[in-house]
Design a protein around this motif. Structure first.
Motif, PDB file in Angstrom:
ATOM      1  N   PHE A  55       2.540  30.544  22.508  1.00 11.80           N
ATOM      2  CA  PHE A  55       2.198  30.687  21.095  1.00 11.80           C
ATOM      3  C   PHE A  55       3.442  30.794  20.222  1.00 11.80           C
ATOM      4  O   PHE A  55       3.454  30.317  19.084  1.00 11.80           O
ATOM      5  N   ASN A  59       4.618  28.378  16.799  1.00  7.38           N
ATOM      6  CA  ASN A  59       4.679  29.091  15.522  1.00  7.38           C
ATOM      7  C   ASN A  59       3.392  29.822  15.144  1.00  7.38           C
ATOM      8  O   ASN A  59       3.100  30.005  13.971  1.00  7.38           O
ATOM      9  N   LEU A  60       2.614  30.235  16.137  1.00  4.76           N
ATOM     10  CA  LEU A  60       1.463  31.103  15.886  1.00  4.76           C
ATOM     11  C   LEU A  60       1.954  32.537  16.093  1.00  4.76           C
ATOM     12  O   LEU A  60       1.794  33.123  17.164  1.00  4.76           O
ATOM     13  N   GLU A  63      -0.618  35.393  16.932  1.00  9.93           N
ATOM     14  CA  GLU A  63      -1.147  35.201  18.275  1.00  9.93           C
ATOM     15  C   GLU A  63      -0.118  35.579  19.328  1.00  9.93           C
ATOM     16  O   GLU A  63      -0.454  36.122  20.379  1.00  9.93           O
ATOM     17  N   SER A  64       1.137  35.292  19.051  1.00 10.49           N
ATOM     18  CA  SER A  64       2.201  35.637  19.991  1.00 10.49           C
ATOM     19  C   SER A  64       2.358  37.144  20.105  1.00 10.49           C
ATOM     20  O   SER A  64       2.449  37.698  21.201  1.00 10.49           O
ATOM     21  N   ALA A 135       4.194  31.153   8.971  1.00 11.74           N
ATOM     22  CA  ALA A 135       3.139  31.167   9.975  1.00 11.74           C
ATOM     23  C   ALA A 135       2.059  30.141   9.633  1.00 11.74           C
ATOM     24  O   ALA A 135       1.693  29.962   8.469  1.00 11.74           O
ATOM     25  N   ALA A 136       1.546  29.470  10.653  1.00 14.71           N
ATOM     26  CA  ALA A 136       0.480  28.488  10.463  1.00 14.71           C
ATOM     27  C   ALA A 136      -0.865  29.204  10.314  1.00 14.71           C
ATOM     28  O   ALA A 136      -1.151  30.163  11.018  1.00 14.71           O
ATOM     29  N   ASP A 141      -5.296  33.052  11.648  1.00 15.75           N
ATOM     30  CA  ASP A 141      -4.478  33.634  12.713  1.00 15.75           C
ATOM     31  C   ASP A 141      -4.631  35.149  12.726  1.00 15.75           C
ATOM     32  O   ASP A 141      -4.756  35.785  13.775  1.00 15.75           O
ATOM     33  N   THR A 145      -6.505  37.465  15.593  1.00 18.46           N
ATOM     34  CA  THR A 145      -5.646  38.476  16.212  1.00 18.46           C
ATOM     35  C   THR A 145      -6.251  39.869  16.133  1.00 18.46           C
ATOM     36  O   THR A 145      -6.416  40.554  17.144  1.00 18.46           O
ATOM     37  N   LEU A 176      -8.281  26.938  15.399  1.00 17.76           N
ATOM     38  CA  LEU A 176      -6.880  27.319  15.262  1.00 17.76           C
ATOM     39  C   LEU A 176      -6.004  26.571  16.270  1.00 17.76           C
ATOM     40  O   LEU A 176      -4.957  26.021  15.921  1.00 17.76           O
ATOM     41  N   TYR A 177      -6.455  26.513  17.519  1.00 19.64           N
ATOM     42  CA  TYR A 177      -5.654  25.880  18.569  1.00 19.64           C
ATOM     43  C   TYR A 177      -5.664  24.360  18.459  1.00 19.64           C
ATOM     44  O   TYR A 177      -4.659  23.708  18.748  1.00 19.64           O
ATOM     45  N   ARG A 180      -3.123  23.299  15.950  1.00 18.17           N
ATOM     46  CA  ARG A 180      -1.741  23.429  16.406  1.00 18.17           C
ATOM     47  C   ARG A 180      -1.435  22.563  17.622  1.00 18.17           C
ATOM     48  O   ARG A 180      -0.351  22.640  18.191  1.00 18.17           O
TER      49      ARG A 180
END
Length: 212
Positions: A55, A59-60, A63-64, A135-136, A141, A145, A176-177, A180
């Motif tokens: 992640f 650039n998430l 999420e990271s 952030a995207a 996001d 989260t 979201l995924y 990206r």
């Protein structure tokens, strides 16, 4: 130019390989959680450790950061499922039963407080991310989260309705995924939607059996 293209292609392949490993462990986690197996937390820890890097690479940011929480919750969940709710001095010959924490259910008031808190915090953090970072999809996001933070804790405490929360969160996460380019992860969450339904039905059966 060719060297640059080769480097990019290599990076994509490496990312996809690690993503595939995280996906396999993620599926294992949910299937084991559905069976209330203690081993689900080992799979969760491995999958989370990989996604922490994946992640970050796309650039998430939220999420990271969420993966750090997941790592801690994998340990917490393992402890709760292994020993949560066990009366002191009730071990037999030094053995620790794998499943000692009973499934419980929240009242409607608890759900209203929980959902309201997630929406408010998501709006605030989304606004901050939109203003101060690159952030995207900052609001989405943030929602996935904070919703995941709450729902993972619900899993660790064996709250029955966690599966219903995951239906909403996983559905949002799929978009979201996909946006990206994390196709394998989006596919994983589509599989999650199916497993979540069966997980809820199975936990509901065990929950009712506790009062039979």
């Amino acid at each position: 130019m060719q060297a640059l293209l080769d480097a990019i292609a290599g990076g994509v392949i490496a990312l996809s390989t690690w993503e595939a490993a995280a996906v396999i462990l993620g599926i294992a986690y949910l299937l084991l959680a559905m069976r209330q197996s203690l081993w689900c937390w080992y799979a969760a820890f491995g999958s989370t450790a990989i996604y922490l890097w994946v992640f970050w690479e796309v650039n998430l940011l939220m999420e990271s950061v969420l993966q750090l929480y997941y790592l801690a919750m994998a340990v917490y969940g393992w402890q709760q499922w292994r020993g949560g709710g066990r009366p002191a001095g009730n071990d037999m010959a030094g053995e620790v039963p794998e499943q000692t924490l009973a499934i419980s259910s929240w009242r409607m008031r608890s759900h209203l407080y929980a959902v309201g808190a997630v929406l408010v915090i998501s709006a605030v953090s989304g606004a901050l991310l939109a203003r101060y970072t690159e952030a995207a999809l900052p609001y989405l996001d943030s929602f996935t989260t904070w919703g995941s933070i709450l729902t993972t804790w619900m899993v660790a405490r064996k709250i029955l309705e966690n599966w219903l929360y995951w239906l909403v969160i996983d559905s949002a996460a799929i978009y979201l995924y996909l946006e990206r380019g994390l196709l394998l992860t989006a596919g994983l969450f589509m599989i999650y939607l199916v497993i979540v339904i069966f997980g809820y039905l199975q936990w509901q059966k065990h929950y009712r059996a506790q009062f039979a």
